[in-house]
Design a protein around this motif. Structure first.
Motif, mmCIF file in Angstrom:
data_model
loop_
_atom_site.group_PDB
_atom_site.id
_atom_site.type_symbol
_atom_site.label_atom_id
_atom_site.label_comp_id
_atom_site.label_asym_id
_atom_site.label_seq_id
_atom_site.Cartn_x
_atom_site.Cartn_y
_atom_site.Cartn_z
ATOM 1 N N LYS A 41 40.662 37.073 46.189
ATOM 2 C CA LYS A 41 40.177 38.286 47.008
ATOM 3 C C LYS A 41 39.873 39.474 46.487
ATOM 4 O O LYS A 41 39.229 40.222 46.777
ATOM 5 N N MET A 42 40.692 39.695 45.176
ATOM 6 C CA MET A 42 40.501 41.057 44.598
ATOM 7 C C MET A 42 38.924 40.922 44.009
ATOM 8 O O MET A 42 38.635 41.902 43.776
ATOM 9 N N LYS A 43 38.642 39.704 43.587
ATOM 10 C CA LYS A 43 37.522 39.613 42.906
ATOM 11 C C LYS A 43 36.375 39.900 43.944
ATOM 12 O O LYS A 43 35.232 40.450 43.505
ATOM 13 N N LEU A 44 36.479 39.411 45.103
ATOM 14 C CA LEU A 44 35.398 39.781 46.135
ATOM 15 C C LEU A 44 35.242 41.125 46.407
ATOM 16 O O LEU A 44 34.383 41.729 46.757
ATOM 17 N N ASN A 45 36.551 41.969 46.559
ATOM 18 C CA ASN A 45 36.653 43.432 46.892
ATOM 19 C C ASN A 45 35.803 44.277 45.787
ATOM 20 O O ASN A 45 35.542 45.320 46.337
ATOM 21 N N LYS A 46 35.723 43.710 44.795
ATOM 22 C CA LYS A 46 35.345 44.581 43.652
ATOM 23 C C LYS A 46 33.734 44.650 43.734
ATOM 24 O O LYS A 46 33.072 45.718 43.247
ATOM 25 N N HIS A 47 32.978 43.907 44.560
ATOM 26 C CA HIS A 47 31.745 43.744 44.473
ATOM 27 C C HIS A 47 31.085 44.538 45.816
ATOM 28 O O HIS A 47 31.555 44.659 46.718
#
Length: 80
Positions: free
Chosen positions: A74-80
């Motif tokens: 979820k954190m990885k998806l929110n960075k983009h």
């Protein structure tokens, strides 16, 4: 997102620290030996003698890894 992570960590710590409260022994049953377990002296423990600590540790480790992976994704998806 950081707020959710903090709540998850606090919940986990409270859950793990509260498990010590459930380790009390109840009163002995009929024919209780000197240990007060409810079983006559020399008899096997009521419910068998299967240990659950190893399986419980594995379950907690796998649950922690699963939750960590979900949070990471979820954190990885929110960075983009």
């Amino acid at each position: 997102m950081k707020n959710n992570f903090k709540i998850a960590i606090i919940t986990f710590v409270l859950f793990v620290s509260s498990t010590g409260l459930s380790l009390a022994d109840g009163p002995g049953g009929p024919g209780a030996g000197s240990s007060g377990t409810g079983a006559p002296t020399g008899a096997p423990p009521i419910g068998g003698s299967a240990p659950i600590d190893g399986g419980l540790a594995i379950l907690l480790i796998l649950a922690t890894l699963y939750i960590s992976e979900k949070i990471y994704c979820k954190m990885k998806l929110n960075k983009h």
